[in-house]
Write a protein that holds these residues in place. Sequence first.
Motif, short mmCIF file in Angstrom:
data_model
loop_
_atom_site.label_atom_id
_atom_site.label_comp_id
_atom_site.label_asym_id
_atom_site.label_seq_id
_atom_site.Cartn_x
_atom_site.Cartn_y
_atom_site.Cartn_z
N ILE A 120 8.16 15.32 -2.86
CA ILE A 120 9.11 16.33 -2.39
C ILE A 120 8.42 17.51 -1.73
N HIS A 121 8.93 17.85 -0.54
CA HIS A 121 8.56 19.10 0.13
C HIS A 121 9.77 20.02 -0.04
N THR A 122 9.56 21.18 -0.65
CA THR A 122 10.66 22.13 -0.77
C THR A 122 10.16 23.54 -0.48
N ARG A 123 10.87 24.23 0.38
CA ARG A 123 10.46 25.60 0.72
C ARG A 123 11.71 26.46 0.91
N ASP A 124 11.77 27.54 0.18
CA ASP A 124 12.92 28.46 0.20
C ASP A 124 14.24 27.73 -0.01
N ALA A 125 14.22 26.67 -0.80
CA ALA A 125 15.43 25.86 -0.99
C ALA A 125 15.52 25.38 -2.43
N TYR A 126 15.10 26.24 -3.36
CA TYR A 126 15.01 25.84 -4.76
C TYR A 126 16.35 25.32 -5.31
N ILE A 127 17.42 26.11 -5.15
CA ILE A 127 18.71 25.76 -5.77
C ILE A 127 19.22 24.41 -5.25
N ASP A 128 19.20 24.24 -3.91
CA ASP A 128 19.74 23.00 -3.34
C ASP A 128 18.86 21.79 -3.64
N THR A 129 17.55 21.99 -3.71
CA THR A 129 16.66 20.87 -4.03
C THR A 129 16.98 20.34 -5.42
N ILE A 130 17.10 21.24 -6.38
CA ILE A 130 17.40 20.82 -7.76
C ILE A 130 18.79 20.19 -7.83
N LYS A 135 0.82 -1.21 0.00
CA LYS A 135 0.00 0.00 0.00
C LYS A 135 0.86 1.27 0.00
N VAL A 136 2.16 1.12 0.17
CA VAL A 136 3.04 2.29 0.14
C VAL A 136 3.50 2.52 -1.31
N LEU A 137 3.12 3.69 -1.85
CA LEU A 137 3.37 3.94 -3.27
C LEU A 137 4.49 4.95 -3.53
N ALA A 138 5.03 5.54 -2.47
CA ALA A 138 6.13 6.50 -2.65
C ALA A 138 6.84 6.72 -1.32
N ILE A 139 8.05 7.29 -1.44
CA ILE A 139 8.76 7.74 -0.25
C ILE A 139 8.50 9.24 -0.13
N GLY A 140 7.97 9.67 1.01
CA GLY A 140 7.67 11.09 1.17
C GLY A 140 6.83 11.33 2.41
N GLU A 141 6.67 12.61 2.83
CA GLU A 141 7.29 13.68 2.10
C GLU A 141 8.69 13.92 2.61
N ILE A 142 9.59 14.13 1.66
CA ILE A 142 11.01 14.33 1.97
C ILE A 142 11.48 15.58 1.23
N GLY A 143 12.61 16.13 1.65
CA GLY A 143 13.10 17.30 0.92
C GLY A 143 13.85 18.28 1.80
N LEU A 144 13.71 19.55 1.46
CA LEU A 144 14.45 20.62 2.14
C LEU A 144 13.52 21.76 2.50
N ASP A 145 13.70 22.28 3.70
CA ASP A 145 12.90 23.42 4.15
C ASP A 145 13.80 24.44 4.82
N TYR A 146 14.21 25.43 4.04
CA TYR A 146 15.10 26.46 4.57
C TYR A 146 14.30 27.65 5.11
N TYR A 147 12.99 27.58 4.96
CA TYR A 147 12.15 28.62 5.55
C TYR A 147 12.14 28.46 7.06
N TRP A 148 11.93 27.22 7.52
CA TRP A 148 11.87 26.98 8.97
C TRP A 148 13.25 26.71 9.56
N HIS A 200 5.28 18.46 -4.30
CA HIS A 200 4.01 18.65 -3.62
C HIS A 200 3.84 20.10 -3.20
N CYS A 201 2.59 20.58 -3.26
CA CYS A 201 2.29 21.99 -2.97
C CYS A 201 3.38 22.85 -3.58
N CYS A 202 3.55 22.66 -4.87
CA CYS A 202 4.72 23.24 -5.54
C CYS A 202 4.75 24.75 -5.36
N PRO A 203 5.90 25.27 -4.88
CA PRO A 203 6.02 26.73 -4.78
C PRO A 203 5.79 27.36 -6.16
#
Length: 256
Positions: free
Chosen positions: A130-140, A87-100, A155-158
């Motif tokens: 992917i959760h990414t917030r204020d971390a565009y360059i490093d996420t890519i 029932k697990v279809l993906a790994i997430g949410e994972i990523g970078l959050d430089y806002y917090w 997800h909730c794409c900026p």
Amino acid sequence: MELFDTHSHYNDQKFDEDLEEIINNTYESGVTKFMCIGYDIKSSKKALEIASKYDFIYATVGISPNDIDGISKSDLNEIEILAQNNKVLAIGEIGLDYYWEKDEDKRSLQRKIFINQIEIANRLNLPIVIHTRDAYIDTIKVLKEHVCKNTGIFHCCPLNNELIKDGLKLGYYISFSGVITFKNSKPEIPINQVPLDRILIETDSPYLTPEPYRGKRNDSRNVIEVAKKISQVKNLSLEEVAKITYDNAKRVYKIS
Ligand SMILES: [Zn+2]
């Protein structure tokens, strides 16, 4: 018309009291598939528990950048074990959050945990959310250096045109939330940038309640407001947007 909410958190305690009722009402309203998204060990287990009870709900498991305090190798092992459930279809949410997170060492830890979980996705042949917030360059940068074979979803794409352009180039899907309905948001250019075969809709329930319901708890029934906004911007019928985003969600999450 059927809708697919690609990102929700029925594992959040805000749903403890009426979870079953909300899930049934959501299904009846035409949202006939949805993902319950994990963000730490506990919420990942709960997502899987909920998904195991309903054949129209699926789960993701993962540790979000805002939940990495004190995490160890054994926590990552646990995610990998949970992710082997069908029932697990993906790994997430994972990523970078430089806002917090403003601390450079902790940001570097976020990148490490993000990479570790991309590796888990690759070992299990899963996409990532992917959760990414204020971390565009490093996420890519991370996604270029540590390729996820099955790509995944922003997800909730900026509403950042550069991020969307680079994410699309890397093969990712772009998921829009209730944010695009907010009165102060300017979603036209970002939405038009995303081709129809890469666009998704989500609620991020219980958060990010769309207009005209802002201020109330969000649930998957409101994903139709996100679809409506996309249909206006892209000049399509609501039914077309529903069908397109449903098929895209099934493709990225590999639901046959
Ligand atoms: Zn989320």
